[in-house]
Design a protein around this motif. Structure first.
Motif, PDB file in Angstrom:
ATOM      1  N   THR A  51      -1.710  -3.672   7.355  1.00 38.40           N
ATOM      2  CA  THR A  51      -0.448  -4.534   7.001  1.00 38.40           C
ATOM      3  C   THR A  51       0.537  -4.944   5.938  1.00 38.40           C
ATOM      4  O   THR A  51       1.800  -5.281   5.989  1.00 38.40           O
ATOM      5  CB  THR A  51      -1.205  -6.612   7.263  1.00 38.40           C
ATOM      6  OG1 THR A  51      -2.148  -6.145   5.784  1.00 38.40           O
ATOM      7  CG2 THR A  51      -1.843  -7.024   8.209  1.00 38.40           C
ATOM      8  N   GLU A  70       1.763  -2.102   5.324  1.00 43.67           N
ATOM      9  CA  GLU A  70       3.026  -0.729   5.379  1.00 43.67           C
ATOM     10  C   GLU A  70       3.705  -1.358   7.026  1.00 43.67           C
ATOM     11  O   GLU A  70       4.854  -1.512   7.801  1.00 43.67           O
ATOM     12  CB  GLU A  70       2.961   0.204   4.774  1.00 43.67           C
ATOM     13  CG  GLU A  70       1.322   0.590   6.665  1.00 43.67           C
ATOM     14  CD  GLU A  70       1.258   1.656   6.255  1.00 43.67           C
ATOM     15  OE1 GLU A  70       0.966   2.658   5.303  1.00 43.67           O
ATOM     16  OE2 GLU A  70       0.766   2.726   7.029  1.00 43.67           O
ATOM     17  N   SER A  71       3.392  -2.786   7.963  1.00 43.51           N
ATOM     18  CA  SER A  71       3.504  -2.800   8.738  1.00 43.51           C
ATOM     19  C   SER A  71       3.477  -4.122   9.514  1.00 43.51           C
ATOM     20  O   SER A  71       3.027  -4.858   9.279  1.00 43.51           O
ATOM     21  CB  SER A  71       2.418  -1.933  10.445  1.00 43.51           C
ATOM     22  OG  SER A  71       2.530  -2.568  11.121  1.00 43.51           O
ATOM     23  N   ALA A  72       5.335  -4.017   9.501  1.00 45.10           N
ATOM     24  CA  ALA A  72       5.328  -5.159   9.676  1.00 45.10           C
ATOM     25  C   ALA A  72       5.403  -5.840  11.158  1.00 45.10           C
ATOM     26  O   ALA A  72       4.827  -7.223  10.805  1.00 45.10           O
ATOM     27  CB  ALA A  72       7.173  -5.711  10.192  1.00 45.10           C
ATOM     28  N   ALA A  77       1.892  -7.320  10.170  1.00 46.78           N
ATOM     29  CA  ALA A  77       2.020  -8.709   9.297  1.00 46.78           C
ATOM     30  C   ALA A  77       2.116  -9.394  10.200  1.00 46.78           C
ATOM     31  O   ALA A  77       1.675 -10.544   9.712  1.00 46.78           O
ATOM     32  CB  ALA A  77       2.759  -8.393   8.017  1.00 46.78           C
ATOM     33  N   ASN A  78       3.082  -9.772  10.960  1.00 45.90           N
ATOM     34  CA  ASN A  78       3.575 -10.925  11.795  1.00 45.90           C
ATOM     35  C   ASN A  78       1.802 -11.160  12.594  1.00 45.90           C
ATOM     36  O   ASN A  78       1.851 -12.103  13.151  1.00 45.90           O
ATOM     37  CB  ASN A  78       4.724 -10.062  12.836  1.00 45.90           C
ATOM     38  CG  ASN A  78       5.705 -10.784  11.212  1.00 45.90           C
ATOM     39  OD1 ASN A  78       6.047 -11.223  11.211  1.00 45.90           O
ATOM     40  ND2 ASN A  78       6.839  -9.347  11.721  1.00 45.90           N
TER      41      ASN A  78
END
Lengths: 217, 217
Positions: B114, B116-118, B121-122
């Motif tokens: 999360t 590094e990855s949008a 995280a979303n």
């Protein structure tokens, strides 16, 4: 106060994203009592409080209220941008408790940035988790604390927030904070007065025994 | 059932991130009644339910419980990975209500992804907002619905979940769901029985008038 200071994730965004925000950023002043966001309005955006005080609350069908959280200087209101997050399925009303100066990042802009920036999306996560923690605390209060303890805790919180022992607050307002009714709050405050914890006068509640309230809360 | 199907964000991750998850993914079976996550334990990770049923609840100091949400097939439990989100400041207990098959993504792995990855995280945002919506619903129930309506709604929900009119559930278990006490629930159920809404027998509650319960709820 610099916008960059109160919106800490700003420095983790790309130059283009920063520019996008700065070019769309709205500055707004709202008067005490004004409703900034409600169920019927469009998704306003991310509210960033420069100075002031906001209250977020829910409304029952019968018009009863309960405060779910309050926001102070430098706090950020996420649920006024609830359209940014697809799964938000509840209505919150946000009103100003004091004259308030705000920055607003329009919902559309904030949404486009969180979609591409992990930092912004994680920042949204932290904001939501903060509010979530407050809501869980609220549930514990409602479920497991009797109203006398909640009223005592609220009065202590208010004296801390307002930095005075003499609170200019109506019984109705306290009822709306705690999800109770004016009559019940009035009865409780009269009981507190009889116990020497507070002194009631027109439009004012003076805490006379903070220690006593603390041991009750 | 394929892991990729129940964990939809998987396809939006990079090949390296996908590999990281697949290499660390844990498969676990838990028995009905087992506690999977609690305040005292370390942050277990993201729980992804293949099949089964989990209950997330909070505990008062006096040992009283209230269910904050339930999770079914293909649901994902975020707060068992609460250490992923810094601002989570409450304790939730998760137990199995039925024998359950789980995938677990270890918290450390999920956190690194999360960050590094949008998309990830979303996805976390959406999960949290889902739970948030349930919690707000719960507050409305507690604040503005009387217990008879909540018990009626719970019985109807159970008959839908279990797909039977005859529920094998104790009065104690209902009390723990609704944050009430066994005595109060027993009294309410006896009242429902007198009204012809349910029939009580040892360890079983049979809904005899679902329509009546519905109009009550």
């Amino acid at each position: 106060m610099e916008f960059r200071e109160i919106f800490p994730v700003f420095n983790k965004l790309s130059a283009r994203q920063q520019e996008l925000i700065l070019n769309s950023l709205i500055t707004k002043s709202v008067k005490k009592g004004e409703i900034i966001h409600s169920a019927n309005e469009e998704c306003s955006g991310l509210l960033i409080i420069k100075i002031g005080q906001l209250r977020a609350y829910i409304l029952s069908d019968e018009g009863r209220e309960i405060t779910v959280y309050r926001l102070f200087d430098r706090d950020i209101c996420l649920f006024s941008a609830s359209c940014v997050i697809r799964s938000v399925q509840f209505d919150i009303t946000v009103s100003a408790q004091k004259d308030t100066e705000l920055y607003i990042i329009p919902a559309k802009i904030y949404k486009s940035i969180t979609e591409e920036s992990a930092a912004a999306a994680n920042f949204t996560n932290e904001l939501m988790a903060d509010r979530f923690s407050e809501i869980m605390w609220l549930i514990e209060q409602i479920m497991w604390k009797s109203l006398d303890r909640r009223v005592a805790a609220f009065l202590l919180e208010e004296t801390a927030v307002e930095n005075t022992e003499s609170l200019k607050i109506t019984h109705e307002a306290i009822a709306n904070h705690l999800g109770s009714s004016r009559e019940v709050i009035t009865r409780m405050l009269r009981y507190f007065q009889k116990e020497g914890l507070v002194k009631l006068s027109r439009g004012q509640i003076t805490v006379t025994d903070a220690e006593g309230l603390r041991s009750l809360a």
